[in-house]
Design an enzyme around this catalytic site. Structure first.
Site, mmCIF file in Angstrom:
data_model
loop_
_atom_site.group_PDB
_atom_site.id
_atom_site.type_symbol
_atom_site.label_atom_id
_atom_site.label_comp_id
_atom_site.label_asym_id
_atom_site.label_seq_id
_atom_site.Cartn_x
_atom_site.Cartn_y
_atom_site.Cartn_z
ATOM 1 N N ASP A 98 1.031 -0.972 0.242
ATOM 2 C CA ASP A 98 0.030 0.207 -0.174
ATOM 3 C C ASP A 98 0.664 1.161 -0.049
ATOM 4 O O ASP A 98 2.363 1.280 0.843
ATOM 5 C CB ASP A 98 -0.979 -0.081 0.971
ATOM 6 C CG ASP A 98 -2.198 0.290 0.993
ATOM 7 O OD1 ASP A 98 -2.581 1.029 0.484
ATOM 8 O OD2 ASP A 98 -3.057 -0.445 1.579
ATOM 9 N N ASP A 194 -3.282 4.253 -2.499
ATOM 10 C CA ASP A 194 -4.312 4.732 -1.254
ATOM 11 C C ASP A 194 -5.050 6.399 -2.150
ATOM 12 O O ASP A 194 -3.945 7.821 -2.417
ATOM 13 C CB ASP A 194 -4.231 4.981 -0.060
ATOM 14 C CG ASP A 194 -4.989 5.666 0.711
ATOM 15 O OD1 ASP A 194 -5.993 4.676 1.276
ATOM 16 O OD2 ASP A 194 -5.007 6.235 1.215
ATOM 17 N N GLU A 236 -6.377 4.079 -6.262
ATOM 18 C CA GLU A 236 -7.789 3.847 -5.051
ATOM 19 C C GLU A 236 -7.817 4.996 -6.074
ATOM 20 O O GLU A 236 -7.350 6.383 -5.319
ATOM 21 C CB GLU A 236 -7.437 3.629 -4.009
ATOM 22 C CG GLU A 236 -8.913 3.455 -3.328
ATOM 23 C CD GLU A 236 -9.279 4.194 -1.831
ATOM 24 O OE1 GLU A 236 -10.127 3.505 -1.095
ATOM 25 O OE2 GLU A 236 -8.318 5.002 -1.013
ATOM 26 N N HIS A 310 -11.407 -3.512 2.832
ATOM 27 C CA HIS A 310 -10.941 -3.197 4.198
ATOM 28 C C HIS A 310 -12.347 -2.152 4.214
ATOM 29 O O HIS A 310 -11.753 -1.278 5.441
ATOM 30 C CB HIS A 310 -9.730 -3.116 4.957
ATOM 31 C CG HIS A 310 -9.106 -1.769 4.212
ATOM 32 N ND1 HIS A 310 -8.825 -1.874 2.691
ATOM 33 C CD2 HIS A 310 -8.644 -0.605 4.410
ATOM 34 C CE1 HIS A 310 -8.494 -0.398 2.728
ATOM 35 N NE2 HIS A 310 -8.252 0.660 3.685
ATOM 36 N N ASP A 311 -12.104 -1.871 3.148
ATOM 37 C CA ASP A 311 -13.168 -0.691 3.640
ATOM 38 C C ASP A 311 -15.185 -0.300 3.338
ATOM 39 O O ASP A 311 -15.705 -0.174 2.932
ATOM 40 C CB ASP A 311 -12.870 0.388 2.218
ATOM 41 C CG ASP A 311 -11.077 1.081 3.348
ATOM 42 O OD1 ASP A 311 -11.316 1.545 3.825
ATOM 43 O OD2 ASP A 311 -10.861 1.721 1.727
#
Ligand code: GLC
Ligand code: CA
Length: 535
Positions: A98, A194, A236, A310-311
């Protein structure tokens, strides 16, 4: 299209905090991942996306980085991480990390310096104003936070402890590129970036996503870091649309390999409102959106394919029925996605059919977003029951409960007290149960992954949506030269017959049930049944 290694890859996302705790402190760690690489290998994936493992005070579970070049002590050491990279390499598994460069932690050295004075060389690494405007933080409240010593406000699109970096500052950018190269030298195979579409922000003009210099920055980063190597980069981008997607991932533009776009993921949200303002999913709309992206990427780049991360809440609970038909739904969602063109991403626990987490106690939801928005909504006078309902359906915590390995206490995740409650259903939803049942969700995913590795039609075939207005069935075709596959999914519980000329001549490649019920020109589908056929 030039072939790339990730065109046949399937990625497995690990949220280290919740994967496996090797030393009993209740927190997942790198040793815990090391102990389970053979499990990941067995599934058949060839890439791991590792959520942040950098040194962090954990205001946002590692997405607030204090030191980009150090490993979070709770997770282990740099030596552990290097070992993980090597052990994965031995098994032909690549690691992508990440990359969080829209913001740092407020405990990062740069920010501590930046706060000292307006003349400090790091001051301009962040974004300051004397007069805050109406920009909001994604975690609730204003995006501006006052610093008394400077009599100025700094920008934070996430928590107060995540000040936004100022990409207009060239020295800051150079430091970021140095850091990226530090990681590339360790032998990783790429990055998940991210909220990368925020780095071109122009807050004074209220511009968050897709700022005017966004693509200049990404291209510059590409040229100064990963551009010379053959790596997977996925951005993302909540702000991506089919109109700007090509800017990110058209190979000729030298930016990213692909993006995560979130149009389909937002179909159960009321337009213009917060994710927690829920509306019912319309299957025809879902088909429209997914198909639009499949068609658009034929000539613009490459799609990523995902339901979970994970969100996001767990897809079986979100759009399926996680009580009576959990296994059928999990296989159906997997099949629907893994037949498409793009690179599929599996989020830990998806392959064993893990579900959302239900508790009526807000204390059981540690996520900063959940906590902040809960408080904000209470203040705004929302009814507590309605807020908890939104949390059960949409909170990020749903994805973050510890991985369920077996039916022993705490699902075998830890011998200590888990940092977050384990879902009670670990007693019957766990890895062991999946591995001991040849018809399990795990083995269904294993087959889907294998199919992609060896099947050019799945990798490159042109996507064609079938029977677009059918309100119950999602069916599509993939065509490459004279070969084709057909994917047919009953999206609901009611059994239904789907008509397709010549279906009786096709071979069944995979079915979520043990047998298939085909007659001339039609197939009878049971609850949530999903089938792949080929000519
Ligand atoms: C991304 C991450 C999320 C994080 C946010 C801020 O959306 O996926 O977990 O909270 O960025 O870094
Ligand atoms: Ca631990």
């Amino acid at each position: 299209m030039t072939e790339k290694w990730w065109h046949k890859s399937v990625v497995y996302q690990i949220y280290p905090r919740s994967f496996y705790d090797s030393n009993g402190d209740g927190i997942g760690d790198i040793q815990g991942i090391l102990q389970h690489i053979d499990y990941i290998k067995k599934l058949g994936v060839d890439v791991i996306w590792l959520c942040p493992v950098y040194d962090s005070p954990n205001d946002d579970n590692g997405y607030d980085i204090r030191d980009y070049e150090a490993v979070m002590s709770e997770f282990g050491t740099m030596a552990d991480l290097e070992n993980l990279i090597r052990e994965c390499e031995k098994r032909d598994i690549k690691i992508i990390m990440d990359l969080v460069v829209n913001h740092t932690s407020d405990e990062h050295f740069w920010f501590k310096e930046a706060k000292k004075s307006k003349d400090n060389p790091y001051h301009d690494f962040y974004i300051w104003t004397d007069s805050p405007n109406e920009l909001k933080s994604n975690f609730g409240g204003s995006a501006w936070e006052y610093v008394e010593e400077l009599d100025q406000y700094y920008l934070h699109f996430y928590s107060k402890k995540q000040p936004d970096l100022n990409w207009k500052n060239e020295n800051m950018r150079k430091e970021i590129y140095k850091m990226i190269n530090f990681w590339l030298d360790k032998g990783i195979s790429g990055f998940r970036m991210d909220v990368i579409d925020l780095i071109g922000k122009e807050p004074e003009k209220l511009i968050k996503e897709n700022g005017p210099k966004l693509h200049y920055y990404i291209n510059e980063m590409h040229n100064n870091t990963y551009g010379k190597k053959d790596l997977l980069t996925v951005g993302e981008t909540w702000g991506a649309t089919i109109d700007n997607a090509g800017l990110f991932c058209n190979p000729e533009r030298n930016e990213l390999s692909m993006i995560f776009q979130f149009e389909q993921i937002q179909l159960d949200k009321e337009k213009g409102k917060h994710r927690w303002d829920i509306k019912k999913l319309d299957l025809v709309e879902l088909k429209e959106v997914l198909s639009k992206w499949q068609y658009a990427m034929e000539d613009k780049g490459w799609n990523s394919l995902f339901w979970n991360n994970h969100d996001l809440p767990r897809i079986v609970s979100r759009w399926g029925n996680d009580r009576e038909y959990r296994k059928e739904c999990a296989k159906m969602f997997g099949t629907l996605l893994h037949g498409m063109k793009g690179t599929p991403y599996i989020y830990q626990g998806e392959e064993i059919g893990m579900t959302n987490f239900y508790s009526d106690n807000i204390e059981d939801y540690p996520d900063i977003e959940t906590q902040n928005v809960y408080k904000e909504r209470i203040e705004q006078g929302f009814n507590k029951k309605d807020i908890m309902h939104s949390i059960h359906i949409k909170a990020r915590d749903n994805a973050r409960t510890p991985m369920q390995w077996n039916d022993s206490e705490n699902g075998g995740f830890t011998t200590g007290k888990p940092w977050m409650k384990v879902n009670e259903n670990y007693k019957y939803i766990n890895v062991d149960e999946n591995l001991n049942d040849e018809n399990s969700i795990f083995y269904h995913y294993q087959k889907l992954i294998n199919l992609r590795k060896n099947n050019k039609v799945i990798q490159y075939g042109k996507y064609i949506l079938l029977d677009e207005n059918n309100p119950s069935v999602y069916a599509y075709k993939r065509v490459l030269d004279d070969k084709s596959i057909v994917v047919i999914c009953n999206f609901y519980e009611n059994p239904i017959t789907f008509e397709l000329d010549g279906i009786e001549k096709l071979n069944v490649v995979l079915n979520s049930y043990k047998d298939t019920n085909i007659e001339t020109g039609k197939i009878h589908l049971r609850s949530y049944e999903a089938v792949i056929l080929e000519n």
